[in-house]
Design a protein around this motif. Structure first.
Motif, PDB file in Angstrom:
ATOM      1  N   ASP A 165      52.716  28.283  11.263  1.00  0.00           N
ATOM      2  CA  ASP A 165      54.047  27.044  11.415  1.00  0.00           C
ATOM      3  C   ASP A 165      54.643  26.673  10.053  1.00  0.00           C
ATOM      4  OD1 ASP A 165      53.802  25.555  14.003  1.00  0.00           O
ATOM      5  OD2 ASP A 165      52.106  24.255  12.747  1.00  0.00           O
TER       6      ASP A 165
ATOM      7  N   PHE B 143      58.735  26.431   9.260  1.00  0.00           N
ATOM      8  CA  PHE B 143      59.927  28.030   9.663  1.00  0.00           C
ATOM      9  C   PHE B 143      60.479  27.306  10.502  1.00  0.00           C
ATOM     10  CE2 PHE B 143      55.721  30.686   9.042  1.00  0.00           C
ATOM     11  CZ  PHE B 143      56.101  30.726   8.073  1.00  0.00           C
ATOM     12  N   LYS B 144      60.059  26.323  11.872  1.00  0.00           N
ATOM     13  CA  LYS B 144      60.827  26.031  12.737  1.00  0.00           C
ATOM     14  C   LYS B 144      61.785  25.426  12.984  1.00  0.00           C
ATOM     15  CE  LYS B 144      59.142  24.768  17.014  1.00  0.00           C
ATOM     16  NZ  LYS B 144      58.194  23.905  18.616  1.00  0.00           N
ATOM     17  N   CYS B 145      62.193  24.272  11.558  1.00  0.00           N
ATOM     18  CA  CYS B 145      63.250  23.775  11.660  1.00  0.00           C
ATOM     19  C   CYS B 145      64.450  24.060  10.009  1.00  0.00           C
ATOM     20  CB  CYS B 145      63.549  22.452  11.928  1.00  0.00           C
ATOM     21  SG  CYS B 145      62.488  21.736  10.396  1.00  0.00           S
ATOM     22  N   ALA B 146      63.439  25.029   9.700  1.00  0.00           N
ATOM     23  CA  ALA B 146      64.338  25.629   8.472  1.00  0.00           C
ATOM     24  C   ALA B 146      64.071  24.709   7.200  1.00  0.00           C
ATOM     25  CB  ALA B 146      65.216  26.249   8.231  1.00  0.00           C
ATOM     26  N   TYR B 147      63.307  23.644   6.974  1.00  0.00           N
ATOM     27  CA  TYR B 147      62.710  22.568   5.956  1.00  0.00           C
ATOM     28  C   TYR B 147      62.227  23.092   5.083  1.00  0.00           C
ATOM     29  CZ  TYR B 147      62.043  17.780   3.637  1.00  0.00           C
ATOM     30  OH  TYR B 147      62.643  17.355   2.667  1.00  0.00           O
ATOM     31  N   GLN B 148      62.970  23.400   4.251  1.00  0.00           N
ATOM     32  CA  GLN B 148      62.211  23.725   2.677  1.00  0.00           C
ATOM     33  C   GLN B 148      61.902  22.852   1.338  1.00  0.00           C
ATOM     34  OE1 GLN B 148      60.561  28.030   1.091  1.00  0.00           O
ATOM     35  NE2 GLN B 148      64.042  27.438   0.947  1.00  0.00           N
TER      36      GLN B 148
ATOM     37  N   HIS C  88      57.248  25.704   3.807  1.00  0.00           N
ATOM     38  CA  HIS C  88      58.617  25.885   4.087  1.00  0.00           C
ATOM     39  C   HIS C  88      58.405  25.850   5.778  1.00  0.00           C
ATOM     40  CE1 HIS C  88      60.577  28.969   5.856  1.00  0.00           C
ATOM     41  NE2 HIS C  88      61.343  28.542   6.376  1.00  0.00           N
TER      42      HIS C  88
ATOM     43  N   TYR D  54      56.119  24.910  -3.279  1.00  0.00           N
ATOM     44  CA  TYR D  54      57.088  24.441  -1.831  1.00  0.00           C
ATOM     45  C   TYR D  54      56.612  24.825  -0.644  1.00  0.00           C
ATOM     46  CZ  TYR D  54      60.291  26.045  -5.862  1.00  0.00           C
ATOM     47  OH  TYR D  54      61.163  26.054  -6.522  1.00  0.00           O
TER      48      TYR D  54
ATOM     49  N   LYS E 212      62.397  16.574   8.119  1.00  0.00           N
ATOM     50  CA  LYS E 212      63.607  16.720   9.096  1.00  0.00           C
ATOM     51  C   LYS E 212      62.919  16.270  10.837  1.00  0.00           C
ATOM     52  CE  LYS E 212      66.666  20.006  10.253  1.00  0.00           C
ATOM     53  NZ  LYS E 212      67.017  21.143  10.354  1.00  0.00           N
TER      54      LYS E 212
ATOM     55  N   ASP F 214      54.096  28.060   5.597  1.00  0.00           N
ATOM     56  CA  ASP F 214      54.281  28.573   4.045  1.00  0.00           C
ATOM     57  C   ASP F 214      54.551  27.718   3.583  1.00  0.00           C
ATOM     58  OD1 ASP F 214      56.275  29.905   4.199  1.00  0.00           O
ATOM     59  OD2 ASP F 214      55.768  31.359   4.451  1.00  0.00           O
TER      60      ASP F 214
END
Lengths: 618, 422
Positions: free
Chosen positions: A427, A395-400, A393, A391, A416, A429
């Motif tokens: 940026d 962080f900045k745009c919450a795309y996971q 993630h 997975y 995204k 993880d």
């Protein structure tokens, strides 16, 4: 001497009786005629052979010892003169001389069936009708020279005594080389011949498997030293050993190497001339058999047999991994593993066996196998065709999502917001691993553990699969005491006379003494002699030492006692019968007798003497 | 004291209509219009017994996604409640967002028992938005219903909330959220009343004028293509308000389904309640006037009169009202001295009457909720909401405006806060 009754009976079976004893002739003829068979009688070998050549018989009942030609010669000569494939009678040997007949395996192969004398007429009828299973097994056995391969012409003259005296020359494996199957087996068996001759050179009385294990034989281990296994075998083939009395107490000498730890001596790996391992093993078995309680020696009960075997072989029942077994472990016994385990568990429960944990195995509900492939699999379709992906993630745009969504060449670009992910942990993880199923596309953060039975293909999940625990077993002290003392141990501990344990010689003498006591009132005393230090001496000096000391003691005792007294050696206990001595009187002098008889002994046998009188036998 | 009350009453009854307006300008300006809207809504919607809507035009597969952090306690209950739906979801996707409480193990058990269809567990907490985005990506349905782990649902809730998607203009539907633990204390009871008035009734009213601006994170349904079109959720908090604003901006209609009832637990203690509310108010301010401030700028391509309405409504009825209230109090004391408490009491009495009427309306408009037992609490609620909450909001706005307090909320992980743009 040839009786003629040419018509076929309603039963449609025509029988030739070759038998020199007139009584047996008449008896057999009467009994068989009554049952509707057509019966001819021949009094000696020659007339039997001529009758055979003249008429077509279904069955020949043949005495092994016949005047002029013996049964073996008749059968061999008859078969030699006939074409293969024609209708052949079945040769059935009737003999009291089982040993002579079994002196060589070839004899067994010549006869389709062997019936010991004194015979049971029902058994003979069964054999004649072929519904004892002998016919089937006989037809299947490719090495059976009797049906498949006529002996070479030279053998016609050499047949008979010469063949019996020179066993190698007449082995079915050598003479029966005509059929392909026979030749193949002969090649295997010839490899064992050297070992076999070496073993025989040791002067051991061996029982050979499979040659000596025809269904007809009534062999017991009583007068044998060992069983020699000359064909690849496993527990299923060797089941006879556990079904006939005392065979399980003989050492197994394995010529093939196929028994592995199930056998006692792997002769296939012995260096040439290393036969003394065999002698030592046989001797050790013999010594320990002597110590086994007589009732347990002859027991029919499987659990007791297993105990006896462990005791005599002086080996724990050990489980080892064996991937060739569906159960994944094998025990060092020729008993089938499942049976061995079942019996051992019962014996453990009753305190006779101590167990040591080996492992916990998984078990297939459907087929009982423990052979599994354990793998990670898709929780949805149970396919093991899985691939791991991280997975990721941003962080900045919450795309996971999965990492492959971000991969653009060697860059990671957020699908995204189209920004590049340039710094791990700043940026983005990777918060975990996703497992993707290539078969059904299902994705999950963790696969299941699945079990596939390699034997039947059944599928199990980790939390539903059954397990079983495997143990090795060793005899407990209680078992040792039981094996040496017998069933009395389990009931009352106190010593009681048991007729089953008395030697025959003593029983005869006791009978006489009792009769005399009844008639004249003459008293007698029976001294029952036991040796408390038997196990200690054996542990320290060996069985042989103990036996010698015991013999010496008995000799001395004979000297100490009067001439009319009788000293008898028994299995575990020895006895002395003192005539015209009342038990109280005998009890008074027991100590003196004991001291005098043991004075010259170097080892202390721990002699204990119980005195019994006529009233104990009423 | 009696004298003061007597004087006060004499004074109030002696006022003309014009002077009363001068006296109660604050209430007339900031309170009465809101009630008017509520009454309008109630008048528009006749009270109705529940009629399950016929399933409209095909809306495709329905996926329910649940994301939670350390929610082992309620995951099973939530899944069961979803399986009990009159319209069973085609798929339930659970995401454990870096849980450390055995939630992953529980989810795997639920998966094996067939209660849920997909389970994803991350080892590191990424925040609610990231967890929902992951679930949304893995979900296969055309309609994605996002629910909170601590919610339970009416049997008809799912059927009702997805029904509006038969209309292709609708991008998201907000469910009706009721409080499941009103008996857990005064604070919980007040919240029950507040939810009933502001959501059950308030959003029905807002819908009349196309002003549903927040699809609650606890129970909301989204058209997958709409969600995908705006890129899913952005970093929280207040991600539900944010996504709704962005969907509206992208041209999607937002609907409220009053009969799609979901029950949620509210914080029963003052401490938890205040933390939650401070966070909500801060997030609202940040989103509306930082991230989406261009909605009010006539120069922005995103400018839209409809959006301006709810932005102004928020400014007037939340921010200005909260800011003006202290001045009103001071003005009262300065102008009327001893009479001020009496005037305030009179105003509060008036508001309480209005609140009672509103509550009755809300209860009437939401017949499935058993609200009547809570009627006595409305008086307390009126004071709580009219006096206390106003200061509360003011504190939150000041925190946010002056100290950018939402940037250090523990609601989202530190690693995300560092990079968050808004």
């Amino acid at each position: 001497m040839l009786g003629t009754q040419p018509e076929r009976s309603a039963r449609g079976r025509r029988i030739l009786i070759a038998e020199d004893s007139g009584v047996t002739q008449d008896l057999l003829k009467l009994l068989l005629s009554e049952r509707g068979y057509a019966v001819d009688v021949a009094g000696d070998g020659e007339s039997a052979l001529s009758a055979l050549r003249r008429n077509a018989y279904d069955v020949v009942l043949m005495d092994f010892h016949l005047p002029k030609m013996d049964g073996l010669q008749v059968a061999a000569a008859y078969r030699c003169g006939r074409e293969e494939g024609g209708r052949q009678p079945r040769f059935i040997a009737i003999t009291a001389d089982m040993k002579g007949l079994l002196a060589h395996a070839g004899n067994c192969e010549t006869f389709d069936r062997v019936v010991p004398k004194p015979f049971d007429i029902n058994e003979i009828c069964k054999v004649i009708d072929g519904d004892d299973g002998a016919q089937a097994s006989h037809d299947e056995a490719p090495s059976a020279g009797g049906t498949v391969a006529p002996p070479p012409p030279a053998a016609e003259q050499a047949a008979g005594d010469a063949a019996a005296r020179e066993p190698k020359a007449a082995t079915p494996h050598r003479s029966g080389g005509a059929a392909n199957g026979s030749r193949r087996i002969a090649a295997v068996v010839n490899g064992h011949t050297r070992l076999l001759s070496e073993i025989e050179a040791l002067g051991l009385r061996v029982l050979r498997w499979p040659e000596d294990f025809s269904p007809a034989m009534s062999a017991s281990g009583a007068d044998r030293d060992a069983i020699v296994v000359s064909r690849r075998a496993g527990p299923r083939e060797l089941v006879d050993i556990w079904q006939r009395p005392t065979l399980h107490l003989l050492p197994l000498i394995d010529l093939t190497g196929s028994l592995g730890s199930r056998g006692d001596v792997d002769a296939s790996r012995l260096a040439y001339g290393e036969g003394d391992l065999i002698t030592r093993t046989v001797q050790a078995f013999r010594d320990r058999r002597e110590r086994l309680d007589r009732a347990l020696l002859l027991t029919e009960e499987l659990g007791e047999k297993l105990l006896g075997r462990m005791f005599v072989a002086n080996r724990a029942l050990t489980a080892t991994y064996d991937p060739s077994q569906p159960g994944l472990v094998r025990y060092n016994t020729t008993l089938e593993d499942a049976a061995a385990m079942r019996e051992a568990e019962l014996l453990h429960e009753s305190g006779f066996l101590r167990r040591d944990f080996l492992d916990r195995l998984h078990v297939c509900d459907r087929c009982g196998s423990s052979r599994f492939n354990v793998r990670e699999e898709c929780p949805d379709c149970h396919s093991s065709n899985l691939a791991d992906e991280s997975y990721l993630h941003h962080f900045k745009c919450a795309y996971q999502g999965v990492e492959s969504d971000f991969r653009r060449g060697d860059l990671l670009i957020c699908p995204k917001c189209r920004q590049e992910l340039s710094h791990f942990s700043v940026d983005y993880d990777k918060p975990g691993i996703m497992v993707k199923c290539r078969a059904c596309g299902h994705a999950a953060s963790e696969p299941e553990a699945g079990f596939i039975c390699l034997d039947c293909g059944a599928h199990y999940l980790a939390d539903v699969i059954q397990t079983r625990d495997v143990y090795s077993y060793a005899l407990t002290d209680r078992a040792l005491a039981y094996l040496e003392t017998g069933r009395a141990l389990l009931g009352h501990r106190q010593r009681a006379l048991r007729f089953a344990e008395l030697p025959l010689e003593l029983i005869v003498a006791l009978n006489a003494a009792l009769r005399r006591h009844d008639e004249t009132g003459a008293p007698f005393a029976l001294l029952d002699i036991s040796y408390h230090n038997e196990r200690d001496i054996e542990a320290e000096h060996g069985r042989r030492q103990f036996n010698q000391t015991r013999e010496l003691f008995l000799e001395t005792l004979r000297g100490v006692l009067r001439k009319e007294d009788k000293v008898v050696k028994g299995q575990r206990y020895d006895f002395a019968l003192l005539s015209d001595v009342a038990p109280p009187e005998a009890r008074g002098s027991v100590e003196a007798i004991k001291q005098e008889a043991t004075a010259t002994l170097r080892l202390d046998l721990g002699v204990a003497i119980d005195v019994f009188g006529p009233e104990d036998f009423s | 004291m009696v004298e003061v009350v007597g004087d006060g009453l004499a004074y109030l009854t002696g006022q003309s209509g014009t002077s009363l307006v001068a006296l109660f300008w604050f209430m007339l300006l900031f309170e009465v219009p809101r009630y008017a809207l509520a009454f309008a809504a109630a008048a528009f919607f006749a009270p109705k017994t529940f009629v399950p809507p016929p399933r409209p035009a095909p809306i495709g597969r329905v996926s329910v996604i649940v994301a939670g952090h350390n929610e082992a306690c309620c995951a099973e209950n939530c899944a069961r409640s979803l399986r009990e739906q009159s319209l069973p979801p085609d798929e339930i996707v659970f995401v454990s967002d870096g849980s450390t409480d055995g939630m992953p193990a529980l989810l795997r058990v639920l998966k094996r028992r067939g209660l849920v269809d997909q389970v994803h567990c991350t080892d590191l907490r990424g925040g609610k938005s990231a967890a929902i985005n992951l679930a949304e990506l893995r979900a296969t349905g055309e309609v994605i219903v996002n629910v909170d782990c601590d919610c339970t649902f009416d049997r008809q809730a799912l059927k009702t909330i997805v029904a509006p998607f038969g209309d292709p203009r609708i991008g998201a539907v907000c469910g009706n959220i009721l409080v499941s633990n009103p008996t857990q204390g005064l604070i919980a009871a007040f919240q029950y009343i507040e939810y009933l008035i502001s959501i059950s009734l308030g959003k029905q009213a807002a819908q009349l004028v196309n002003q549903v601006v927040c699809v609650s994170g606890a129970f909301g349904a989204f058209r997958r293509s709409a969600l995908k079109g705006v890129g899913g959720l952005d970093v929280g908090g207040g991600e539900d308000l944010d996504i709704t604003l962005r969907l509206r901006n992208a041209g999607w209609d937002i609907h409220f389904a009053p009969d799609a009832i979901c029950y949620t637990d509210v914080p029963p203690t003052m401490m938890e309640f205040s933390q939650q509310r401070l966070r909500w108010e801060r997030d609202a301010l940040r989103l509306r006037f930082r991230k989406h401030r261009d909605l009010m700028s006539p120069l922005s391509p995103r400018f839209n009169l409809i959006e301006l309405v709810h932005q102004l409504e928020f400014i007037i009825f939340n921010i200005v009202a909260a800011a003006a209230f202290p001045f009103y109090l001071v003005w009262l004391v300065v102008m009327y001295g001893e009479l001020a408490p009496m005037i305030l009491l009179a105003a509060q009495t008036g508001l309480a009457v209005l609140d009672l009427a509103t509550f009755a309306l809300a209860a009437w408009a939401t017949p499935k909720a058993r609200s009547l037992p809570l009627l006595p609490y409305v008086l307390g609620y009126s004071v709580f909401n009219g006096l206390f909450m106003r200061f509360f909001r003011l504190a939150a706005y000041l925190q946010e405006w002056l100290f950018d307090a939402s940037s250090t909320d523990s609601y989202i992980p530190g690693k995300v806060q560092l990079l968050r743009r808004w």
